[in-house]
Design a protein around this motif. Structure first.
Motif, PDB file in Angstrom:
ATOM      1  N   LEU A  23       8.890  12.654  -1.328  1.00 24.15           N
ATOM      2  CA  LEU A  23       8.144  11.679  -0.573  1.00 24.15           C
ATOM      3  C   LEU A  23       6.898  12.255   0.223  1.00 24.15           C
ATOM      4  O   LEU A  23       5.950  11.394   0.569  1.00 24.15           O
ATOM      5  N   LYS A  24       7.085  13.480   0.845  1.00 24.55           N
ATOM      6  CA  LYS A  24       5.900  13.949   1.410  1.00 24.55           C
ATOM      7  C   LYS A  24       4.517  14.153   0.485  1.00 24.55           C
ATOM      8  O   LYS A  24       3.780  13.656   0.763  1.00 24.55           O
ATOM      9  N   LYS A  25       4.840  14.809  -0.635  1.00 26.57           N
ATOM     10  CA  LYS A  25       3.851  14.813  -1.804  1.00 26.57           C
ATOM     11  C   LYS A  25       3.199  13.524  -2.244  1.00 26.57           C
ATOM     12  O   LYS A  25       2.053  13.322  -2.332  1.00 26.57           O
ATOM     13  N   ALA A  26       4.238  12.607  -2.180  1.00 28.92           N
ATOM     14  CA  ALA A  26       3.633  11.247  -2.773  1.00 28.92           C
ATOM     15  C   ALA A  26       2.891  10.612  -1.706  1.00 28.92           C
ATOM     16  O   ALA A  26       1.851   9.746  -1.857  1.00 28.92           O
ATOM     17  N   SER A  27       3.200  10.499  -0.605  1.00 30.85           N
ATOM     18  CA  SER A  27       2.480  10.155   0.744  1.00 30.85           C
ATOM     19  C   SER A  27       1.168  10.595   0.647  1.00 30.85           C
ATOM     20  O   SER A  27       0.041  10.078   1.131  1.00 30.85           O
ATOM     21  N   LEU A  28       1.113  12.022   0.547  1.00 31.88           N
ATOM     22  CA  LEU A  28      -0.305  12.664   0.664  1.00 31.88           C
ATOM     23  C   LEU A  28      -1.121  12.266  -0.589  1.00 31.88           C
ATOM     24  O   LEU A  28      -2.351  12.120  -0.340  1.00 31.88           O
ATOM     25  N   ALA A  29      -0.459  12.200  -1.664  1.00 31.73           N
ATOM     26  CA  ALA A  29      -1.270  11.526  -2.913  1.00 31.73           C
ATOM     27  C   ALA A  29      -2.011  10.245  -2.561  1.00 31.73           C
ATOM     28  O   ALA A  29      -2.878   9.664  -3.391  1.00 31.73           O
ATOM     29  N   CYS A  30      -1.416   9.356  -1.876  1.00 27.33           N
ATOM     30  CA  CYS A  30      -1.698   8.116  -1.491  1.00 27.33           C
ATOM     31  C   CYS A  30      -2.703   8.044  -0.440  1.00 27.33           C
ATOM     32  O   CYS A  30      -3.289   6.775  -0.081  1.00 27.33           O
ATOM     33  N   GLY A  31      -3.301   9.465   0.427  1.00 24.15           N
ATOM     34  CA  GLY A  31      -3.843   9.224   1.106  1.00 24.15           C
ATOM     35  C   GLY A  31      -3.520   9.075   2.618  1.00 24.15           C
ATOM     36  O   GLY A  31      -4.296   8.527   3.533  1.00 24.15           O
ATOM     37  N   LYS A  32      -2.128   9.254   2.670  1.00 19.09           N
ATOM     38  CA  LYS A  32      -1.564   8.816   3.983  1.00 19.09           C
ATOM     39  C   LYS A  32      -0.841  10.215   4.749  1.00 19.09           C
ATOM     40  O   LYS A  32      -0.980  11.164   3.910  1.00 19.09           O
ATOM     41  N   ASN A  33      -0.385  10.097   6.060  1.00 22.79           N
ATOM     42  CA  ASN A  33       0.139  11.374   6.528  1.00 22.79           C
ATOM     43  C   ASN A  33       1.709  11.434   5.642  1.00 22.79           C
ATOM     44  O   ASN A  33       2.008  10.540   5.147  1.00 22.79           O
ATOM     45  N   HIS A  34       2.230  12.458   5.830  1.00 24.24           N
ATOM     46  CA  HIS A  34       3.137  13.239   4.996  1.00 24.24           C
ATOM     47  C   HIS A  34       4.661  12.408   5.271  1.00 24.24           C
ATOM     48  O   HIS A  34       5.405  12.422   4.390  1.00 24.24           O
ATOM     49  N   ALA A  35       4.674  11.756   6.430  1.00 24.89           N
ATOM     50  CA  ALA A  35       5.869  10.731   6.724  1.00 24.89           C
ATOM     51  C   ALA A  35       5.637   9.335   6.276  1.00 24.89           C
ATOM     52  O   ALA A  35       6.662   8.667   6.486  1.00 24.89           O
ATOM     53  N   TYR A  36       4.653   8.900   5.920  1.00 22.06           N
ATOM     54  CA  TYR A  36       4.286   7.521   5.673  1.00 22.06           C
ATOM     55  C   TYR A  36       5.279   6.940   4.553  1.00 22.06           C
ATOM     56  O   TYR A  36       6.054   5.826   5.209  1.00 22.06           O
ATOM     57  N   LEU A  37       5.652   7.526   3.619  1.00 24.34           N
ATOM     58  CA  LEU A  37       6.939   6.705   2.768  1.00 24.34           C
ATOM     59  C   LEU A  37       8.031   6.914   3.219  1.00 24.34           C
ATOM     60  O   LEU A  37       8.946   5.923   2.976  1.00 24.34           O
ATOM     61  N   HIS A  38       8.409   7.843   3.854  1.00 26.47           N
ATOM     62  CA  HIS A  38       9.539   8.234   4.492  1.00 26.47           C
ATOM     63  C   HIS A  38       9.914   6.984   5.595  1.00 26.47           C
ATOM     64  O   HIS A  38      11.028   6.304   5.537  1.00 26.47           O
ATOM     65  N   GLN A  39       9.044   6.491   6.194  1.00 21.74           N
ATOM     66  CA  GLN A  39       8.997   5.529   7.368  1.00 21.74           C
ATOM     67  C   GLN A  39       9.188   4.268   6.684  1.00 21.74           C
ATOM     68  O   GLN A  39       9.405   3.291   7.008  1.00 21.74           O
ATOM     69  N   PHE A  40       8.493   3.973   5.769  1.00 19.69           N
ATOM     70  CA  PHE A  40       8.322   2.830   4.893  1.00 19.69           C
ATOM     71  C   PHE A  40       9.640   2.557   4.456  1.00 19.69           C
ATOM     72  O   PHE A  40      10.026   1.328   4.303  1.00 19.69           O
ATOM     73  N   ILE A  41      10.346   3.497   3.645  1.00 16.16           N
ATOM     74  CA  ILE A  41      11.667   3.268   3.189  1.00 16.16           C
ATOM     75  C   ILE A  41      12.716   3.416   4.036  1.00 16.16           C
ATOM     76  O   ILE A  41      13.578   2.313   3.769  1.00 16.16           O
ATOM     77  N   ASN A  42      12.759   4.042   5.124  1.00 16.01           N
ATOM     78  CA  ASN A  42      13.857   4.222   5.825  1.00 16.01           C
ATOM     79  C   ASN A  42      13.808   3.420   7.264  1.00 16.01           C
ATOM     80  O   ASN A  42      14.776   3.239   7.930  1.00 16.01           O
ATOM     81  N   ARG A  43      12.611   3.258   7.684  1.00 16.47           N
ATOM     82  CA  ARG A  43      12.343   2.544   8.844  1.00 16.47           C
ATOM     83  C   ARG A  43      11.628   1.175   8.704  1.00 16.47           C
ATOM     84  O   ARG A  43      11.613   0.196   9.834  1.00 16.47           O
ATOM     85  N   GLY A  44      11.540   0.727   7.324  1.00 21.28           N
ATOM     86  CA  GLY A  44      10.673  -0.553   7.412  1.00 21.28           C
ATOM     87  C   GLY A  44       9.346  -0.605   7.933  1.00 21.28           C
ATOM     88  O   GLY A  44       8.655  -1.727   8.378  1.00 21.28           O
ATOM     89  N   THR A  45       8.598   0.503   8.138  1.00 19.98           N
ATOM     90  CA  THR A  45       7.140   0.545   8.606  1.00 19.98           C
ATOM     91  C   THR A  45       6.295   1.437   7.580  1.00 19.98           C
ATOM     92  O   THR A  45       6.764   2.699   7.392  1.00 19.98           O
ATOM     93  N   PRO A  46       5.327   0.609   7.015  1.00 23.56           N
ATOM     94  CA  PRO A  46       4.951  -0.964   7.383  1.00 23.56           C
ATOM     95  C   PRO A  46       6.110  -2.063   6.672  1.00 23.56           C
ATOM     96  O   PRO A  46       6.678  -1.322   5.772  1.00 23.56           O
ATOM     97  N   ARG A  47       6.100  -3.074   6.986  1.00 25.41           N
ATOM     98  CA  ARG A  47       7.054  -4.038   6.340  1.00 25.41           C
ATOM     99  C   ARG A  47       6.624  -4.151   4.864  1.00 25.41           C
ATOM    100  O   ARG A  47       7.613  -4.318   4.096  1.00 25.41           O
ATOM    101  N   LYS A  48       5.268  -4.104   4.550  1.00 22.97           N
ATOM    102  CA  LYS A  48       5.011  -4.405   3.177  1.00 22.97           C
ATOM    103  C   LYS A  48       3.905  -3.317   2.817  1.00 22.97           C
ATOM    104  O   LYS A  48       3.321  -2.828   3.553  1.00 22.97           O
ATOM    105  N   LEU A  49       4.081  -2.802   1.527  1.00 23.31           N
ATOM    106  CA  LEU A  49       3.252  -1.829   1.165  1.00 23.31           C
ATOM    107  C   LEU A  49       1.918  -2.226   0.596  1.00 23.31           C
ATOM    108  O   LEU A  49       1.953  -2.980  -0.239  1.00 23.31           O
ATOM    109  N   PRO A  50       1.078  -1.587   1.201  1.00 21.20           N
ATOM    110  CA  PRO A  50      -0.372  -2.329   0.930  1.00 21.20           C
ATOM    111  C   PRO A  50      -0.834  -2.171  -0.590  1.00 21.20           C
ATOM    112  O   PRO A  50      -0.398  -1.180  -1.220  1.00 21.20           O
ATOM    113  N   GLU A  51      -1.641  -2.971  -0.886  1.00 19.91           N
ATOM    114  CA  GLU A  51      -2.204  -2.932  -2.355  1.00 19.91           C
ATOM    115  C   GLU A  51      -2.620  -1.437  -2.633  1.00 19.91           C
ATOM    116  O   GLU A  51      -2.481  -0.924  -3.658  1.00 19.91           O
TER     117      GLU A  51
END
Length: 234
Positions: A23-51
């Motif tokens: 999830l860390k590498k995937a977040s960085l590959a998306c141009g986001k911080n390393h915790a972005y996808l972890h927060q999206f999946i486990n905390r629901g933030t953001p609620r919707k994955l941007p296009e």
């Protein structure tokens, strides 16, 4: 939190990606911080994955962006003007390391277009399963081989070439050669999404200067799949 289908799908794809990722590498590959996808999946933030994140994540995972859509399972199947149907591809005669990819008896025109009228039923082409999965990064069940008819894509593709198309890759990002139905017929063309167009528009381009480029809205075309390999008789 209880994971929905989209979040479960992302975790599954991340776990099975080759080469490995997390999830860390995937977040960085998306141009986001390393915790972005972890927060999206486990905390629901953001609620919707941007296009834009969805497209970037799909590229990183080697899948079509539609696989990552939140409403993918709720959408009805889209009717396509073709008769491609999945078929068992494992070659029992050739052993577990060989995969059969069916050749479909239709022609994709690189000129004026061709209608998809004929049933599948060509010969099978046999490939090493590891080469398909790891070199082409393709699932064998999504692959078909068809013939090119026409000269508008010369010198890249010539009339008579055999091309392998991946039916799962229908997003024109990144740009590439796709087989599509443009409202007139089935064609093989270079596709590129025109930035900031609303509604989204595609530039449909030929390689030969004898043919004019043209544009269509994304909704006006039916992208059958991306060309990922070709063969030519010398």
């Amino acid at each position: 939190m209880k994971l929905d289908t989209q979040r479960k799908r992302i975790l599954e794809l991340v776990a099975h990606r080759d080469p490995p990722t997390d999830l860390k590498k995937a977040s960085l590959a998306c141009g986001k911080n390393h915790a972005y996808l972890h927060q999206f999946i486990n905390r629901g933030t953001p609620r919707k994955l941007p296009e834009d994140v969805r497209y970037a994540l799909a590229r990183h995972l080697g899948v079509d962006e539609s696989v990552l859509r939140a409403d993918r399972d709720a959408l009805p199947a889209v009717s396509r003007p073709n008769r491609f149907t999945p078929s068992p591809l494992a070659d029992q005669r050739g052993g577990a390391g060989v995969i059969a990819v069916p050749e479909v008896r239709i022609s994709a025109s690189a000129g004026g277009g061709a209608h998809l009228e004929q049933e599948p039923g060509g010969t099978d082409w046999y490939f090493d399963s590891g080469w398909l999965r790891y070199e082409l990064r393709a699932a064998p069940r999504d692959l078909r081989i068809i013939s090119i008819d026409g000269d508008s894509m010369e010198p890249v593709l010539q009339s008579g070439d055999k091309v392998m198309i991946d039916l799962s890759r229908t997003a024109p990002s990144p740009p590439g050669i796709f087989v599509l139905h443009d409202g007139i017929g089935l064609v093989a063309k270079q596709l590129e999404l025109i930035p900031n167009s609303e509604p989204p528009r595609l530039l449909i381009r030929s390689e030969s200067p004898r043919y004019q480029n043209y544009e269509r809205t994304l909704e006006e075309v039916n992208i059958v799949g991306r060309v990922i390999w070709f063969a030519r008789r010398l």
